[in-house]
Motif scaffolding. Structure first.
Motif, mmCIF file in Angstrom:
data_model
loop_
_atom_site.group_PDB
_atom_site.id
_atom_site.type_symbol
_atom_site.label_atom_id
_atom_site.label_comp_id
_atom_site.label_asym_id
_atom_site.label_seq_id
_atom_site.Cartn_x
_atom_site.Cartn_y
_atom_site.Cartn_z
ATOM 1 N N UNK A 235 12.408 -9.278 122.534
ATOM 2 C CA UNK A 235 13.278 -10.422 122.783
ATOM 3 C C UNK A 235 14.480 -10.369 121.848
ATOM 4 N N UNK A 236 15.650 -10.348 122.445
ATOM 5 C CA UNK A 236 16.902 -10.358 121.684
ATOM 6 C C UNK A 236 17.795 -11.434 122.295
ATOM 7 N N UNK A 237 17.947 -12.553 121.596
ATOM 8 C CA UNK A 237 18.712 -13.664 122.162
ATOM 9 C C UNK A 237 20.135 -13.269 122.530
ATOM 10 N N UNK A 238 20.584 -13.897 123.604
ATOM 11 C CA UNK A 238 21.936 -13.662 124.096
ATOM 12 C C UNK A 238 22.596 -15.004 124.326
ATOM 13 N N UNK A 239 23.755 -14.978 124.881
ATOM 14 C CA UNK A 239 24.534 -16.172 125.211
ATOM 15 C C UNK A 239 24.774 -17.003 123.955
ATOM 16 N N UNK A 240 24.390 -18.280 123.954
ATOM 17 C CA UNK A 240 24.714 -19.158 122.825
ATOM 18 C C UNK A 240 23.605 -19.261 121.781
ATOM 19 N N UNK A 241 22.549 -18.491 121.918
ATOM 20 C CA UNK A 241 21.475 -18.512 120.922
ATOM 21 C C UNK A 241 21.799 -17.546 119.788
ATOM 22 N N UNK A 242 21.578 -17.983 118.557
ATOM 23 C CA UNK A 242 21.831 -17.146 117.392
ATOM 24 C C UNK A 242 20.668 -16.213 117.099
ATOM 25 N N UNK A 243 19.461 -16.725 117.312
ATOM 26 C CA UNK A 243 18.273 -15.967 116.932
ATOM 27 C C UNK A 243 17.072 -16.525 117.684
ATOM 28 N N UNK A 244 16.011 -15.756 117.697
ATOM 29 C CA UNK A 244 14.717 -16.194 118.212
ATOM 30 C C UNK A 244 13.724 -15.970 117.091
ATOM 31 N N UNK A 245 13.038 -17.026 116.684
ATOM 32 C CA UNK A 245 12.076 -16.946 115.588
ATOM 33 C C UNK A 245 10.690 -17.231 116.149
ATOM 34 N N UNK A 246 9.747 -16.376 115.780
ATOM 35 C CA UNK A 246 8.363 -16.552 116.224
ATOM 36 C C UNK A 246 7.591 -17.326 115.160
ATOM 37 N N UNK A 247 6.886 -18.367 115.610
ATOM 38 C CA UNK A 247 6.084 -19.214 114.737
ATOM 39 C C UNK A 247 4.631 -19.157 115.173
ATOM 40 N N UNK A 248 3.722 -19.289 114.228
ATOM 41 C CA UNK A 248 2.324 -19.484 114.595
ATOM 42 C C UNK A 248 2.227 -20.873 115.223
ATOM 43 N N UNK A 249 1.189 -21.164 115.995
ATOM 44 C CA UNK A 249 1.049 -22.511 116.556
ATOM 45 C C UNK A 249 1.034 -23.596 115.472
ATOM 46 N N UNK A 250 0.428 -23.281 114.322
ATOM 47 C CA UNK A 250 0.380 -24.261 113.229
ATOM 48 C C UNK A 250 1.778 -24.516 112.667
ATOM 49 N N UNK A 251 2.551 -23.457 112.485
ATOM 50 C CA UNK A 251 3.919 -23.619 111.983
ATOM 51 C C UNK A 251 4.783 -24.366 112.994
ATOM 52 N N UNK A 252 4.639 -24.024 114.262
ATOM 53 C CA UNK A 252 5.454 -24.653 115.314
ATOM 54 C C UNK A 252 5.185 -26.146 115.425
ATOM 55 N N UNK A 253 3.973 -26.565 115.129
ATOM 56 C CA UNK A 253 3.632 -27.990 115.241
ATOM 57 C C UNK A 253 3.897 -28.763 113.956
ATOM 58 N N UNK A 254 4.462 -28.111 112.950
ATOM 59 C CA UNK A 254 4.742 -28.794 111.685
ATOM 60 C C UNK A 254 5.915 -29.760 111.860
ATOM 61 N N UNK A 255 5.896 -30.864 111.119
ATOM 62 C CA UNK A 255 7.013 -31.818 111.210
ATOM 63 C C UNK A 255 8.366 -31.176 110.902
ATOM 64 N N UNK A 256 8.401 -30.199 110.005
ATOM 65 C CA UNK A 256 9.657 -29.548 109.663
ATOM 66 C C UNK A 256 10.285 -28.886 110.895
ATOM 67 N N UNK A 257 9.487 -28.136 111.655
ATOM 68 C CA UNK A 257 10.001 -27.449 112.838
ATOM 69 C C UNK A 257 10.292 -28.455 113.951
ATOM 70 N N UNK A 258 9.379 -29.373 114.219
ATOM 71 C CA UNK A 258 9.567 -30.343 115.304
ATOM 72 C C UNK A 258 10.812 -31.196 115.083
ATOM 73 N N UNK A 259 11.112 -31.528 113.829
ATOM 74 C CA UNK A 259 12.298 -32.346 113.529
ATOM 75 C C UNK A 259 13.602 -31.585 113.724
ATOM 76 N N UNK A 260 13.529 -30.264 113.840
ATOM 77 C CA UNK A 260 14.727 -29.451 114.082
ATOM 78 C C UNK A 260 15.028 -29.319 115.575
#
Length: 175
Positions: free
Chosen positions: A130-155
């Motif tokens: 996966x290599x983001x294109x168009x208006x995306x700067x990057x694609x970051x992979x998170x574990x399910x635990x990291x993805x559900x953290x308030x820090x990520x969800x608030x972004x």
């Protein structure tokens, strides 16, 4: 200048349509899965908004006039993740949820100040590079635990944090 690609509206026509009727979108939460099909990581796009704010998002975009939902989903996956992401769109195209975005805050957890939009949301395993294109700067992979953290969800503005929580709950990975 008018875009002559079939299915696209001029900027003015799109503004008028958005003011008069809901617009259909597809959204996809890209995931990596292990050999047993369990979600091991979630891919979130990093974008810069029109206001200059950096945020995280999922793959998202409009369904064009006379375009099948499956084709729109594949088009937006390729646009945002690149041509070799190798998405595995399910044979039965049942969304995990339908999200309604309103221009007014508070009607639903989802907000889009431009329009009333109805979005069919999918969880899509991707196996390739996966290599983001168009208006995306990057694609970051998170574990399910990291993805559900308030820090990520608030972004994730506009209620997309809620959408991500729904996706994680759907696959049994909400911590």
């Amino acid at each position: 200048m008018t875009d002559t690609t079939p299915g696209w509206l001029t900027r003015d026509d799109l503004e008028e349509a958005r003011a008069r009727m809901p617009v259909l979108y597809v959204e996809a939460v890209p995931v990596r899965v292990d050999d047993s099909g369990e979600v091991t990581s979630i891919g979130l796009l990093l974008r810069i908004g029109s206001d200059g704010a950096v945020s995280r998002s999922v793959v998202s975009g409009r369904v064009l006039h006379h375009e099948r939902v499956r084709d729109a989903l594949l088009r937006h996956l390729e646009k945002d993740l690149g041509p070799v992401a190798l998405p595995r769109v399910p044979a039965a195209l049942q969304p995990f949820t339908v999200a309604e975005y309103f221009p007014t805050l508070g009607d639903t957890p989802f907000h889009d100040p431009r329009q009333h939009a109805v979005s069919l949301a999918y969880i899509v395993p991707v196996a390739g590079d996966c290599r983001p294109r168009q208006d995306a700067l990057d694609l970051v992979w998170f574990s399910p635990e990291e993805a559900s953290s308030p820090m990520v969800l608030n972004e994730m503005p506009g209620g997309r944090g809620t959408l991500l929580r729904q996706a994680l709950a759907h696959v049994g990975r909400l911590s």
